[in-house]
Design a protein around this motif. Structure first.
Motif, PDB file in Angstrom:
ATOM      1  N   GLY A   1       0.792  -1.462   0.512  1.00 14.94           N
ATOM      2  CA  GLY A   1       0.233  -0.014  -0.115  1.00 14.94           C
ATOM      3  C   GLY A   1       1.168   1.492  -0.116  1.00 14.94           C
ATOM      4  O   GLY A   1       1.926   1.241  -0.009  1.00 14.94           O
ATOM      5  N   SER A   2       0.376   1.902   0.004  1.00 19.80           N
ATOM      6  CA  SER A   2       0.677   3.804   0.295  1.00 19.80           C
ATOM      7  C   SER A   2       0.228   4.895   0.810  1.00 19.80           C
ATOM      8  O   SER A   2      -1.379   4.671   1.058  1.00 19.80           O
ATOM      9  N   ALA A   3       1.087   6.029   1.812  1.00 23.91           N
ATOM     10  CA  ALA A   3       0.303   7.097   1.777  1.00 23.91           C
ATOM     11  C   ALA A   3      -0.465   7.733   0.808  1.00 23.91           C
ATOM     12  O   ALA A   3      -0.342   8.092  -0.250  1.00 23.91           O
ATOM     13  N   SER A   4      -2.108   7.908   1.662  1.00 19.99           N
ATOM     14  CA  SER A   4      -3.128   8.704   0.208  1.00 19.99           C
ATOM     15  C   SER A   4      -3.846   9.819   0.856  1.00 19.99           C
ATOM     16  O   SER A   4      -4.069  10.427   2.452  1.00 19.99           O
ATOM     17  N   VAL A   5      -3.918  10.425   0.178  1.00 21.11           N
ATOM     18  CA  VAL A   5      -5.819  11.155  -0.073  1.00 21.11           C
ATOM     19  C   VAL A   5      -6.289  11.522  -0.881  1.00 21.11           C
ATOM     20  O   VAL A   5      -6.332  10.637  -1.168  1.00 21.11           O
ATOM     21  N   PRO A   6      -7.919  11.806  -0.397  1.00 20.27           N
ATOM     22  CA  PRO A   6      -8.767  11.124  -0.752  1.00 20.27           C
ATOM     23  C   PRO A   6      -8.699  12.885  -1.327  1.00 20.27           C
ATOM     24  O   PRO A   6      -8.981  14.400  -0.732  1.00 20.27           O
ATOM     25  N   VAL A   7      -9.488  12.850  -2.860  1.00 19.27           N
ATOM     26  CA  VAL A   7      -9.921  13.924  -3.644  1.00 19.27           C
ATOM     27  C   VAL A   7     -11.452  13.920  -3.871  1.00 19.27           C
ATOM     28  O   VAL A   7     -11.457  13.135  -4.830  1.00 19.27           O
ATOM     29  N   GLY A   8     -11.653  15.239  -3.924  1.00 21.01           N
ATOM     30  CA  GLY A   8     -13.305  14.836  -3.933  1.00 21.01           C
ATOM     31  C   GLY A   8     -13.320  16.567  -5.462  1.00 21.01           C
ATOM     32  O   GLY A   8     -12.636  17.544  -4.640  1.00 21.01           O
ATOM     33  N   ALA A   9     -14.056  16.297  -5.658  1.00 23.46           N
ATOM     34  CA  ALA A   9     -14.294  17.819  -7.324  1.00 23.46           C
ATOM     35  C   ALA A   9     -15.679  17.887  -7.456  1.00 23.46           C
ATOM     36  O   ALA A   9     -15.959  16.879  -8.342  1.00 23.46           O
TER      37      ALA A   9
END
Length: 422
Positions: free
Chosen positions: A294-302
């Motif tokens: 896995g990896s570090a992440s952030v969710p993105v919404g637009a």
């Protein structure tokens, strides 16, 4: 555009990070809060917005519409459950010509959304990859991103320093830090009052190399690695290190500002308040990796501006969308930074925004650019999201068998995928 309501009754721009879960068959009256941008009249365009919480947003979008001189634009400001009202209108007899929403595969397949490839044109390369991915399905763009929001971990530097801790860069370190920072009336970590079940979404899957859906249109979480992740979140839920039942939920920084938690999962819109309260004494982190795959992440919404494909003025709607969300860069900058704290989806605008140029805000922009992934991709429908969140609730809060719960949810998701892609 940070919302006024902290309990979930009002919809704000961050609502698109957790929009799924609405029944497409809901029959709720859709016409409310209507007004006209340039005076109104027959033959014009109707443009729907959900109710933003920040002061000045409604006046701004009406001002934008009033400045358009090719056709009259009637702005509908929609309070309450925008998602349900919009879907009801799209399926009924009074759909808007232009509206903000997420690109969804089932809406594309139903012929509801007009492709906007000719609208975005050469500007496509100026939009951030994560925001555009949210609105691209099978190679075509169906929504022009209006604003980018994201979520991340925020922590008090001084509290970690006093405990001899480094900012956690793995899930195991996050759990250890949460336990170590729990002291007296202060908990180590706040993931929302439901322990993250209603907000983390795909982030735990990404942390262990998985996703909602695979590239070949299969449910992506009927996997022992997913069970391991959510079993770990259940252990965290039971550890006593999570803040639960806070006066406000994850989207509001009050629990962090009041010292009820040393670390919190929250959104970009909260940074101005945190900066005012703790200048120089806070840091930001992406959600950390769980395992080696896995990896570090952030969710993105637009949210994206969309055109109703079967509308009598679909070409006029597309021209208006191009004027507002491609040509009028001053309005786009105003919409993102004039009333709240958000990242313009266009790189050229984000790069010149002083508010995003330094400190933790700049770090978050870097997270979005390097680690951001769509929080609700086009193939992820409300029915899928409902089944997935039910499984998370049963695992994390109730301690039910992770493999069994995820397998059941995956069955529902696969049935929905087969309807779309079969």
């Amino acid at each position: 555009m940070r919302g006024q309501d902290r309990t979930g009754s009002a919809h704000t721009r961050r609502r698109f990070l957790q929009m799924a879960g609405v029944s497409a068959a809901a029959a709720v009256a859709a016409a409310c809060g209507s007004d006209t941008g340039r005076g109104g009249g027959g033959g014009g365009l109707s443009h729907w917005y959900h109710q933003y919480g920040e002061d000045g947003v409604e006046e701004a979008v009406r001002r934008y519409a009033a400045a358009y001189d090719r056709v009259e634009v009637s702005v509908q400001w929609t309070p309450g459950n925008y998602d349900t009202k919009l879907l009801s209108a799209l399926q009924g007899g009074s759909p808007p010509d232009v509206f903000e929403y997420q690109t969804k595969a089932d809406l594309v397949r139903a012929g509801t959304l007009a492709p906007l490839d000719d609208v975005i044109g050469d500007a496509k390369d100026d939009f951030s990859a994560a925001s555009l991915a949210s609105h691209t399905f099978e190679g075509s763009v169906y929504g022009i991103p209006q604003a980018v929001d994201t979520q991340f971990l925020v922590y008090r530097k001084s509290l970690l320093d006093d405990a001899g801790l480094e900012p956690p860069t793995s899930f195991e370190a996050l759990v250890d830090a949460a336990r170590s920072l729990t002291e007296g009336d202060r908990k180590g970590l706040f993931l929302g009052n439901n322990g993250g079940t209603d907000v983390l979404g795909p982030v735990p899957l990404w942390s262990n190399g998985l996703d909602y859906v695979t590239d070949d249109h299969k449910a992506g979480f009927d996997d022992p690695a997913a069970a391991e992740v959510f079993g770990g979140l259940h252990d965290l839920f039971e550890s006593g290190a999570l803040l639960l039942g806070a006066p406000t939920d994850w989207s509001d920084p009050s629990a962090f500002l009041q010292g009820l938690t040393a670390m919190q999962w929250t959104g970009l819109w909260t940074l101005p308040q945190i900066e005012e309260e703790f200048p120089g004494d806070y840091g930001v982190l992406p959600w950390p990796a769980f395992g080696g795959d896995g990896s570090a992440s952030v969710p993105v919404g637009a949210f994206g501006a969309m055109a109703y494909a079967d509308g009598p003025m679909v070409e006029e709607a597309k021209e208006y969308i191009k004027w507002l969300w491609i040509d009028q860069t001053e309005y786009q900058e105003d919409f993102n930074l004039g009333y709240g704290f958000h990242i313009p989806p266009r790189t050229s605008l984000a790069e010149k925004a002083d508010e995003l140029a330094s400190g933790p805000a700049a770090e978050v922009v870097g997270f979005v650019d390097g680690l951001g992934r769509p929080s609700s991709p086009p193939e992820w429908t409300p029915a899928m999201d409902s089944a997935y969140k039910d499984a998370l609730t049963n695992i994390i809060k109730s301690g039910k068998d992770p493999e069994g719960e995820l397998k059941a949810a995956a069955g529902t998701v696969q049935g929905e995928l087969d309807k779309i892609f079969g």
